[in-house]
Design a protein around this motif. Structure first.
Motif, PDB file in Angstrom:
ATOM      1  N   VAL A 270      -6.746   2.116  -6.867  1.00 55.44           N
ATOM      2  CA  VAL A 270      -6.776   3.485  -6.428  1.00 55.44           C
ATOM      3  C   VAL A 270      -7.920   3.863  -5.495  1.00 55.44           C
ATOM      4  O   VAL A 270      -9.165   3.769  -5.611  1.00 55.44           O
ATOM      5  N   THR A 271      -7.189   4.276  -4.158  1.00 58.97           N
ATOM      6  CA  THR A 271      -8.560   4.937  -3.411  1.00 58.97           C
ATOM      7  C   THR A 271      -8.130   6.112  -2.634  1.00 58.97           C
ATOM      8  O   THR A 271      -7.237   6.720  -3.039  1.00 58.97           O
ATOM      9  N   VAL A 272      -9.053   6.508  -1.911  1.00 52.61           N
ATOM     10  CA  VAL A 272      -8.886   7.861  -1.461  1.00 52.61           C
ATOM     11  C   VAL A 272      -9.273   7.983  -0.089  1.00 52.61           C
ATOM     12  O   VAL A 272     -10.457   7.181   0.280  1.00 52.61           O
TER      13      VAL A 272
ATOM     14  N   ILE B 187       0.853  -1.219  -0.043  1.00 56.42           N
ATOM     15  CA  ILE B 187      -0.136  -0.067  -0.138  1.00 56.42           C
ATOM     16  C   ILE B 187       1.044   1.226  -0.139  1.00 56.42           C
ATOM     17  O   ILE B 187       1.761   1.267   0.828  1.00 56.42           O
ATOM     18  N   ALA B 188       0.611   2.242  -0.934  1.00 52.89           N
ATOM     19  CA  ALA B 188       1.427   3.431  -1.016  1.00 52.89           C
ATOM     20  C   ALA B 188       0.474   4.628  -0.896  1.00 52.89           C
ATOM     21  O   ALA B 188      -0.603   4.790  -1.408  1.00 52.89           O
ATOM     22  N   VAL B 189       0.810   5.288   0.260  1.00 49.87           N
ATOM     23  CA  VAL B 189      -0.117   6.476   0.821  1.00 49.87           C
ATOM     24  C   VAL B 189       0.625   7.785   0.017  1.00 49.87           C
ATOM     25  O   VAL B 189       1.975   8.063   0.384  1.00 49.87           O
ATOM     26  N   LEU B 190      -0.164   8.432  -0.621  1.00 42.22           N
ATOM     27  CA  LEU B 190       0.468   9.619  -1.447  1.00 42.22           C
ATOM     28  C   LEU B 190      -0.157  10.896  -0.856  1.00 42.22           C
ATOM     29  O   LEU B 190      -1.334  11.086  -0.678  1.00 42.22           O
TER      30      LEU B 190
ATOM     31  N   GLU C  60       7.638  10.134 -12.576  1.00 42.01           N
ATOM     32  CA  GLU C  60       9.175   9.720 -12.498  1.00 42.01           C
ATOM     33  C   GLU C  60       9.139   8.339 -11.627  1.00 42.01           C
ATOM     34  O   GLU C  60      10.109   7.336 -11.727  1.00 42.01           O
ATOM     35  N   TRP C  61       8.015   8.069 -10.814  1.00 43.21           N
ATOM     36  CA  TRP C  61       8.235   6.806  -9.804  1.00 43.21           C
ATOM     37  C   TRP C  61       7.571   5.566 -10.655  1.00 43.21           C
ATOM     38  O   TRP C  61       7.371   4.584  -9.862  1.00 43.21           O
ATOM     39  N   ARG C  62       6.843   5.814 -11.838  1.00 45.05           N
ATOM     40  CA  ARG C  62       6.109   4.739 -12.378  1.00 45.05           C
ATOM     41  C   ARG C  62       6.657   3.543 -12.343  1.00 45.05           C
ATOM     42  O   ARG C  62       6.233   2.337 -11.998  1.00 45.05           O
ATOM     43  N   PRO C  63       7.997   3.400 -12.896  1.00 46.59           N
ATOM     44  CA  PRO C  63       8.645   2.086 -12.983  1.00 46.59           C
ATOM     45  C   PRO C  63       9.066   1.337 -11.530  1.00 46.59           C
ATOM     46  O   PRO C  63       9.464   0.186 -11.676  1.00 46.59           O
ATOM     47  N   LEU C  64       8.830   1.925 -10.569  1.00 49.79           N
ATOM     48  CA  LEU C  64       9.232   1.436  -9.164  1.00 49.79           C
ATOM     49  C   LEU C  64       8.036   0.764  -8.557  1.00 49.79           C
ATOM     50  O   LEU C  64       8.306  -0.136  -7.729  1.00 49.79           O
ATOM     51  N   TRP C  65       6.723   0.929  -8.950  1.00 43.40           N
ATOM     52  CA  TRP C  65       5.739   0.270  -8.200  1.00 43.40           C
ATOM     53  C   TRP C  65       5.606  -1.320  -8.500  1.00 43.40           C
ATOM     54  O   TRP C  65       5.903  -1.760  -9.581  1.00 43.40           O
ATOM     55  N   SER C  66       5.154  -1.989  -7.550  1.00 46.26           N
ATOM     56  CA  SER C  66       4.718  -3.302  -7.720  1.00 46.26           C
ATOM     57  C   SER C  66       3.472  -3.209  -8.731  1.00 46.26           C
ATOM     58  O   SER C  66       2.510  -2.361  -8.206  1.00 46.26           O
ATOM     59  N   PRO C  67       3.295  -4.274  -9.549  1.00 53.29           N
ATOM     60  CA  PRO C  67       1.737  -4.440 -10.491  1.00 53.29           C
ATOM     61  C   PRO C  67       0.671  -4.505  -9.525  1.00 53.29           C
ATOM     62  O   PRO C  67      -0.415  -4.392  -9.960  1.00 53.29           O
ATOM     63  N   SER C  68       1.105  -4.838  -8.177  1.00 53.25           N
ATOM     64  CA  SER C  68      -0.373  -4.974  -7.410  1.00 53.25           C
ATOM     65  C   SER C  68      -0.421  -3.846  -6.335  1.00 53.25           C
ATOM     66  O   SER C  68      -1.415  -3.961  -5.397  1.00 53.25           O
TER      67      SER C  68
END
Length: 316
Positions: free
Chosen positions: A105-107, A48-51, A64-72
């Motif tokens: 995607v959650t808010v 879970i990534a909290v932005l 910029e960070w797009r390649p860093l995330w896991s597909p899940s």
């Protein structure tokens, strides 16, 4: 838990002391929190990534960070703003820059003043996602004895409520700074909620969302608390400071300052009248005097609070 920060010196201080002295002085962070200035380290194996970056800086960072995330990886947006230029909600920016589908995607939105939460004072919020299972997963992850999250499938309503309330809080701050009293504040909060609801319904949101935590709840907290950055910014304008002076006196981003123009543009796109938002734009971006703007709002053509056989709300 890994916390990303853009300033290496602040990251080093957090790791050395367990305290974020610039934003939460005197608050000891949990031992499980480690900070890094390297986004690849923060994103590594993140379920879970909290932005929580500024809304107007989200797109370039996420691209910029797009390649860093896991597909899940599931993304949780705490960003309460609307992107200038594109007029996109933050959930849309996340989807466009990460490639994540609606189920990732959650808010999270509600009356959640950070200082009170870190002091473990009771608070409630809303986790909104198109996918109920994902919403429940995030709900479970952030549910504590002092923080109570509810789920909701209306991501547009929850997100728009959080963005528009910042604009209304600027207006309330201005009138408070001018010493116009509690009657004016109550009127702005109530009619501000009407603005958010009208725009939300036009964009496909559930009107009941705006009567809940992500609507009225967040609006009341932000418009009434001295901890609110947007209210404080507006207050300084009402006291007579210029916009530039108010910016210099504000240590953290008041999202409503930039978002007011984007919210106004959304109103134009969907044919929804937003007079309080327009008033904020006039003060902050068009250089108009707050007294003149308040006089113009009060001299608008009188209207019923509600009109029509189906009870549709009139413009303010």
């Amino acid at each position: 838990m890994t916390l990303w920060g853009r300033r290496p010196e602040l990251v080093d201080a957090i790791n050395a002391t367990g305290v974020n002295g610039d934003y939460l002085p005197g608050v000891q962070l949990p031992d499980s929190v480690r900070a890094t200035a390297d986004p690849a380290v923060a994103a590594r194996e993140a379920d879970i990534a909290v932005l929580a970056v500024s809304a107007q800086h989200a797109r370039p960072l996420l691209e910029e960070w797009r390649p860093l995330w896991s597909p899940s990886t599931v993304f949780v947006s705490l960003m309460k703003g609307v992107e200038l230029g594109t007029n996109r909600l933050m959930s849309q920016v996340i989807a466009e820059t990460t490639g994540a589908g609606p189920d990732r995607v959650t808010v999270l939105s509600g009356p959640n003043l950070a200082r009170e939460i870190v002091q473990r004072k009771p608070a409630a919020s809303v986790v909104a996602c198109a996918d109920h299972n994902t919403a429940e997963r995030v709900q479970t992850a952030c549910h504590t004895a002092y923080f109570r999250p509810y789920t909701n499938s209306d991501i547009v309503g929850c997100e728009l409520g959080g963005a528009v309330k910042n604009v209304i809080a600027l207006a309330v701050g201005v009138t408070d700074g001018m010493g116009l009293g509690d009657n004016a504040k109550a009127a702005l909060v109530t009619r501000g909620l009407a603005e958010a609801t009208r725009l939300g319904v036009a964009m496909g949101a559930d009107p009941l969302t705006f009567a809940g935590l992500a609507g009225m709840g967040d609006l009341v907290a932000t418009c009434s608390s001295t901890l609110s950055r947007n209210h404080s910014f507006g207050y300084r304008l009402g006291e007579g400071l210029t916009v530039e002076e108010a910016k210099k006196a504000t240590t953290q981003t008041a999202e409503g300052v930039a978002s007011s123009k984007a919210v106004s543009a959304l109103g134009e796109r969907y044919g929804v009248e937003l007079p309080i938002t327009a008033a904020v734009v006039d003060i902050i971006h068009n250089g108009q005097n707050p007294t003149d703007v308040v006089d113009a709002l009060m001299s608008r053509t009188p209207k019923p609070e509600r009109f029509g056989d189906r009870g549709r709300e009139a413009g303010n």
